[in-house]
Structure formats: C-alpha cells, structure tokens
Design a protein around this motif. Structure first.
Motif, PDB file in Angstrom:
ATOM      1  N   ASP A  63      60.389  -4.554 -31.010  1.00  0.00           N
ATOM      2  CA  ASP A  63      59.909  -3.599 -30.035  1.00  0.00           C
ATOM      3  C   ASP A  63      60.789  -3.575 -28.774  1.00  0.00           C
ATOM      4  O   ASP A  63      60.301  -3.367 -27.669  1.00  0.00           O
ATOM      5  N   CYS A  64      62.067  -3.836 -28.972  1.00  0.00           N
ATOM      6  CA  CYS A  64      62.975  -3.929 -27.815  1.00  0.00           C
ATOM      7  C   CYS A  64      63.457  -2.558 -27.352  1.00  0.00           C
ATOM      8  O   CYS A  64      63.902  -2.396 -26.213  1.00  0.00           O
ATOM      9  N   GLY A  65      63.402  -1.569 -28.230  1.00  0.00           N
ATOM     10  CA  GLY A  65      63.825  -0.222 -27.858  1.00  0.00           C
ATOM     11  C   GLY A  65      65.331   0.007 -27.962  1.00  0.00           C
ATOM     12  O   GLY A  65      65.816   1.098 -27.656  1.00  0.00           O
ATOM     13  N   ASP A  66      66.064  -0.985 -28.413  1.00  0.00           N
ATOM     14  CA  ASP A  66      67.527  -0.809 -28.491  1.00  0.00           C
ATOM     15  C   ASP A  66      67.927   0.355 -29.403  1.00  0.00           C
ATOM     16  O   ASP A  66      68.958   0.978 -29.186  1.00  0.00           O
ATOM     17  N   CYS A  67      67.117   0.617 -30.427  1.00  0.00           N
ATOM     18  CA  CYS A  67      67.475   1.698 -31.341  1.00  0.00           C
ATOM     19  C   CYS A  67      67.182   3.081 -30.744  1.00  0.00           C
ATOM     20  O   CYS A  67      67.535   4.097 -31.341  1.00  0.00           O
ATOM     21  N   PHE A  76      63.222  -8.090 -42.253  1.00  0.00           N
ATOM     22  CA  PHE A  76      63.149  -7.193 -41.100  1.00  0.00           C
ATOM     23  C   PHE A  76      61.857  -7.420 -40.331  1.00  0.00           C
ATOM     24  O   PHE A  76      60.805  -7.648 -40.898  1.00  0.00           O
ATOM     25  N   LYS A  77      62.012  -7.354 -39.011  1.00  0.00           N
ATOM     26  CA  LYS A  77      60.851  -7.421 -38.123  1.00  0.00           C
ATOM     27  C   LYS A  77      61.227  -6.633 -36.876  1.00  0.00           C
ATOM     28  O   LYS A  77      62.333  -6.808 -36.353  1.00  0.00           O
ATOM     29  N   CYS A  78      60.352  -5.740 -36.425  1.00  0.00           N
ATOM     30  CA  CYS A  78      60.665  -4.992 -35.204  1.00  0.00           C
ATOM     31  C   CYS A  78      60.218  -5.797 -33.990  1.00  0.00           C
ATOM     32  O   CYS A  78      59.059  -6.205 -33.897  1.00  0.00           O
ATOM     33  N   ARG A  80      73.323  -3.569 -34.313  1.00  0.00           N
ATOM     34  CA  ARG A  80      72.589  -2.780 -33.310  1.00  0.00           C
ATOM     35  C   ARG A  80      71.148  -3.250 -33.169  1.00  0.00           C
ATOM     36  O   ARG A  80      70.551  -3.127 -32.111  1.00  0.00           O
ATOM     37  N   GLY A 109      66.260  -6.930 -35.254  1.00  0.00           N
ATOM     38  CA  GLY A 109      65.194  -7.130 -36.241  1.00  0.00           C
ATOM     39  C   GLY A 109      65.700  -7.214 -37.670  1.00  0.00           C
ATOM     40  O   GLY A 109      65.038  -7.761 -38.548  1.00  0.00           O
TER      41      GLY A 109
END
Ligand code: SF4
Length: 173
Positions: free
Chosen positions: A25-29, A21-23, A127, A130
C-alpha cells in the motif's frame, strides 16, 4: 476468447518458482513515473458519476486518448496519477477513487506484460516492493496464469489496442 487451457499451453509466461506478492500500500505504482492506466467504458461512467461531472468533461479533464476506442488516465506534472491525493489517509496520501479504481489497477501485477519476459518481470519487481516480498502470498504458476488470463479477459478492448496482431489472434479468436 481462447480457453484457459489453451492460454496456458500456447502463451509462455516467465513465472519464478517461488513467486510471491503482497501489496504494501505504498502507492509507488501510482506515482513518480509516466505510464498508462486504461479505462473500460463502465469505469468512465462510474468515475464521472462519482465526480458529479458529465462523461465529456471527465474525458477532457482527466484522460487522454490512447487509441480510437481506449482512454488512459492523465498524470499530474510530477507524474503522479491524476487521482493521487497527498492529503488523504492522514497525510499518507492515496488514491482518491480507490473504491472504484480501474480494473487495470486492481489486477496489478497480474498483467501479461509483467510476466512476458524475465526482463519485464525484473523491471516490475524493481518498481514494486510487493513483488517477491518474503512475507508475500506464494502463488503457483497455475494461479498466476489464471489471474493473468482473467485480466486479459476483462480488458479485451484495451489489449486489442496495443498487443501485436499475432498475439491478439491467439488470445481472442
Ligand atoms: S508499488 Fe507494489 S506494494 Fe506498492 S502499492 Fe503498488 S502494488 Fe502495492
């Protein structure tokens, strides 16, 4: 609350061997989809204070009641989180309460629901880019168990309001 060792032996999680896992930072969640972001009491106090409004106004304008004891953040008409702000981060958009965002947001994707079945896991992975990102951090199964356990511990009131009775009994008594 059940001990970590018991949790690991009693609760079956679906964790791929090479879970990464890596975020990005796209904001999709935080956007595009209806969902629940539950709040702890101290988060309600902290966020209303940061907005300079009283707790009652905060609850009325920014949340809805999920159960007698649990509130969830509202969404905008376009289903973005009520605190998503398109104008910040040079127009990239972002969370306007990022530094004091709820534990549920901080702990994503290490929720028991993400790992409760292969199907749930794959739905979350669809969804969130990451989850299973090639350059993401590699987590051992024990590390995932630990993070999921910590999330369950921190959000006891919330989990008690929606998990089935049998699971609640295993986890919290
Ligand atoms: S969708 Fe995944 S990668 Fe994107 S901000 Fe959320 S956690 Fe990070």
């Amino acid at each position: 609350m059940i001990s970590f060792e018991h949790f690991q032996s009693l609760i079956k999680l679906y964790i791929p061997n090479n879970f990464r896992f890596k975020c990005f930072d796209c904001g999709d969640c935080c956007r595009y989809e209806a969902g629940y972001i539950f709040l702890l009491d101290n988060e309600i106090n902290l966020i209303s204070k940061s907005l300079n409004i009283n707790k009652e106004d905060f609850l009325r304008n920014f949340t809805f009641k999920f159960s007698n004891s649990v509130h969830s953040l509202k969404e905008k008409e376009n289903l973005d989180c009520v605190f998503w702000d398109n104008s910040i981060r040079n127009g990239k958009g972002g969370c306007s309460i990022y530094k004091i965002r709820p534990v549920q947001c901080k702990d994503f994707p290490f929720w028991i629901s993400t790992f409760s079945s292969k199907q749930n896991f794959e739905e979350q992975a669809n969804r969130c880019k990451g989850i299973m990102a090639k350059d993401g951090k590699l987590y051992s199964s024990k590390e995932v168990y630990k993070l999921v356990y910590m999330d369950i511990k921190k959000r006891e009131t919330q989990y008690k309001s929606f998990l089935d009775d049998e699971t609640i009994k295993i986890l919290y008594y």
